[in-house]
Design a protein around this motif. Structure first.
Motif, mmCIF file in Angstrom:
data_model
loop_
_atom_site.group_PDB
_atom_site.id
_atom_site.type_symbol
_atom_site.label_atom_id
_atom_site.label_comp_id
_atom_site.label_asym_id
_atom_site.label_seq_id
_atom_site.Cartn_x
_atom_site.Cartn_y
_atom_site.Cartn_z
ATOM 1 N N TYR A 1 -1.776 3.985 9.525
ATOM 2 C CA TYR A 1 -0.622 2.817 8.580
ATOM 3 C C TYR A 1 -1.292 2.027 7.957
ATOM 4 O O TYR A 1 -2.610 1.169 8.257
ATOM 5 C CB TYR A 1 -0.163 2.122 10.038
ATOM 6 C CG TYR A 1 0.855 1.070 9.779
ATOM 7 C CD1 TYR A 1 2.007 1.261 9.907
ATOM 8 C CD2 TYR A 1 0.895 0.122 9.475
ATOM 9 C CE1 TYR A 1 3.041 0.657 9.799
ATOM 10 C CE2 TYR A 1 1.140 -0.817 8.425
ATOM 11 C CZ TYR A 1 3.105 -0.812 9.489
ATOM 12 O OH TYR A 1 3.931 -1.845 8.961
ATOM 13 N N CYS B 1 -0.307 -1.268 4.966
ATOM 14 C CA CYS B 1 0.663 -2.218 5.102
ATOM 15 C C CYS B 1 1.045 -2.967 3.855
ATOM 16 O O CYS B 1 -0.214 -2.681 3.010
ATOM 17 C CB CYS B 1 -0.197 -4.305 5.260
ATOM 18 S SG CYS B 1 -0.501 -3.987 7.133
ATOM 19 N N CYS C 1 4.801 -5.223 11.462
ATOM 20 C CA CYS C 1 4.113 -3.906 11.339
ATOM 21 C C CYS C 1 3.691 -3.580 12.493
ATOM 22 O O CYS C 1 3.939 -2.800 12.656
ATOM 23 C CB CYS C 1 2.863 -4.407 10.198
ATOM 24 S SG CYS C 1 3.061 -4.912 8.462
ATOM 25 N N HIS D 1 -3.948 -9.110 10.518
ATOM 26 C CA HIS D 1 -4.305 -7.839 11.706
ATOM 27 C C HIS D 1 -3.906 -8.530 13.014
ATOM 28 O O HIS D 1 -4.302 -8.110 13.942
ATOM 29 C CB HIS D 1 -5.404 -7.144 11.007
ATOM 30 C CG HIS D 1 -4.544 -6.134 9.705
ATOM 31 N ND1 HIS D 1 -4.843 -5.577 8.185
ATOM 32 C CD2 HIS D 1 -3.259 -5.527 9.243
ATOM 33 C CE1 HIS D 1 -4.670 -5.190 7.207
ATOM 34 N NE2 HIS D 1 -3.205 -5.086 8.322
ATOM 35 N N GLU E 1 -0.984 -8.839 14.186
ATOM 36 C CA GLU E 1 -0.995 -7.614 14.550
ATOM 37 C C GLU E 1 -1.502 -7.516 16.023
ATOM 38 O O GLU E 1 -0.852 -6.081 16.830
ATOM 39 C CB GLU E 1 -1.165 -6.973 13.754
ATOM 40 C CG GLU E 1 0.211 -6.221 12.621
ATOM 41 C CD GLU E 1 -0.661 -4.996 11.472
ATOM 42 O OE1 GLU E 1 -0.266 -4.255 12.232
ATOM 43 O OE2 GLU E 1 0.096 -5.797 10.980
HETATM 44 ZN ZN ZN Z 1 1.509 -5.538 7.448
#
Ligand code: ZN
Ligand code: AMP
Length: 471
Positions: free
Chosen positions: A27, A29, A211, A237, A240
């Motif tokens: 993944y 961003c 995210c 991050h 996240e």
């Molecule tokens: Zn992101």
């Protein structure tokens, strides 16, 4: 050699071992779509596209699942829509389309998934509720906040502790927060902004939860690789990760964290807020081929800073022109014949792959690409057909793996001319051919001189004339 990846969390290179080699997940961003992206935003796209290509080679095309998101809810989008007096979706759709078109021009393959934040609000709310239920988040004053004090590992990815964050004033202090480092999961919308119903009152998600929710929705946890620019390590991050782990009462979120360094322009990070931006939109429009931009973006190792300059573009163009010239000459020698590449060959192709497998050492890989070009040049110069076929197959194989040399050599040189010029040159060449066929050599010579004056080099070959612009 096995793939080695520098993991931001471990702060060292680690051998890459996916959870399930038949389903490798990544993944990255993506952009906030309120404007054209700048060439710095294209760096993670091109870097992780190169990794996507390498993973597909190592694990098989069907085994690699890559998601690159679109952030389509943001204050800047609201402002852009208000400034034009249009719906938010008009802005987000316009700039998503531009983005996809420009990234494709840079040779980026279409990711398996391109989730948009607004299509996953329900999953964001489910994750927020899980965090509240598990005691990791609290509702206050129309907001829902992540409770950083209730997660001991907070700060592990970026290597900061809570005191550093507060001292560095990198967090917004607000009366409804228990702790200044607590961050927003849900917040009320201002008048005119997009708004969704929720158990916490009408509002919109915070950036980080977008995210985490999209990752879970389209890939499932844990993912193998999470990527983005170095500026995203903190807070994006870090937050996240905290959300992703705490919403499930522990467990893994991402097994490897990868971050590209900044692309700099005139000594500073290229960014919209500093205003020192160069956009792929303008560069491509001015006729610079996407591969030249891609070559320039991959010319430094992805973790190093990359200085964006005129001379970098010029050198990238010259190197690619050189490789395309060899490919054109080789094509003339082998006359349509091809050979399958020997993917397991020793020598430069093996070194090329080894460089990429060493934490995506693209400068090393591009040196090997040039060496393959020199090998091909020697084979062509010696008129050695079998060797030419072999070198060419290996050069093209390496090119495809790094997303370069994907144009027909003739089209590469003609493409430099622009549409209007192309039409004109083709018309003159047709006239010249007609003149020659009717043995009107004076006219044919006059047309050739006219083409020369236009800066066009004509190359007559066994199958007709090809041309390119003079350097
Ligand atoms: Zn992101
Ligand atoms: P943004 O739209 O600012 O969230 O950025 C989208 C992506 O581009 C993120 O992965 C950023 O880290 C990355 N990025 C933004 N500016 C630069 C830059 N100057 N150099 C390299 N990457 C960047």
């Amino acid at each position: 050699m096995t793939l080695q990846i520098y993991d931001t969390m471990a702060r060292e290179k680690r051998p890459f071992v996916p959870t399930d080699p038949s389903r490798v997940t990544m993944y990255v961003c993506g952009p906030t779509v309120y404007n054209h992206v700048h060439i710095g935003n294209a760096r993670p796209v091109v870097v992780f596209d190169t990794l996507f290509r390498l993973l597909r080679l190592l694990y098989g095309e069907a085994a690699v699942i890559y998601a690159r998101n679109i952030t389509d809810v943001d204050d800047k989008i609201n402002a852009a829509a208000a400034a034009e007096g249009v719906e938010i979706s008009v802005i987000t759709q316009r700039f998503t389309a531009y983005y996809e078109e420009q990234m494709a021009a840079l040779g980026a393959l279409t990711p398996t998934f391109q989730p948009r934040a607004t299509a996953h609000i329900a999953e964001m709310l489910l994750q927020i509720t899980a965090l509240v239920d598990r005691g990791h988040a609290y509702a206050a004053d129309g907001h829902v906040l992540f409770d950083t004090a209730a997660y001991a590992a907070y700060g592990k990815l970026s290597g900061r502790d809570l005191d550093d964050m507060i001292a560095g004033a990198r967090v917004e202090v607000a009366p409804y927060k228990k702790n200044p480092a607590d961050f927003v999961l849900w917040k009320p919308s201002k008048p005119g902004e997009p708004v969704w119903e929720s158990p916490y009152g009408p509002g919109r998600p915070g950036w980080h939860i977008e995210c985490s929710a999209m990752i879970e929705a389209v890939l499932g946890l844990p993912i193998d690789i999470h990527g983005g620019g170095i500026d995203l390590v903190f807070p994006h991050h870090e937050n996240e990760l905290a959300q992703g782990v705490c919403a499930h009462g522990g467990g893994e979120y991402a097994r490897y964290w990868m971050h590209n360094g900044f692309l700099d322009f005139s000594g500073e990070k290229m960014s919209k807020s500093l205003g020192n931006v160069v956009r792929p939109h303008d560069l491509l429009d001015s006729g610079i081929p996407g591969e030249v931009l891609r070559w320039a973006l991959l010319s430094a190792h992805y973790r190093q800073p990359l200085d964006w300059t005129e001379s970098l573009l010029r050198q990238s163009k010259e190197t690619l022109d050189g490789l395309y010239q060899v490919l054109r000459d080789a094509a003339a020698l082998v006359d349509g014949e091809t050979l399958a590449p020997d993917a397991d060959a020793e020598g430069h192709l093996a070194h090329f792959k080894a460089a990429l497998e060493d934490d995506l050492n693209t400068p090393g890989a591009m040196r090997e690409l040039s060496a393959l070009g020199r090998g091909l040049r020697s084979a062509v110069a010696a008129g050695n057909r079998p060797a030419t076929l072999e070198w060419r197959a290996n050069l093209l194989f390496a090119g495809e793996l790094i997303g370069l040399l994907q144009t027909e050599p003739v089209a590469w040189f003609e493409g430099a001319a622009g549409e209007e010029m192309k039409v004109r040159v083709e018309a003159l060449l047709a006239e010249r051919l007609a003149a020659r066929n009717s043995k009107d050599f004076a006219t044919a010579d006059r047309i050739r001189a006219e083409l020369d004056a236009l800066g066009v080099v004509v190359m007559d070959g066994p199958t007709g004339a090809t041309w390119r612009m003079k350097d």
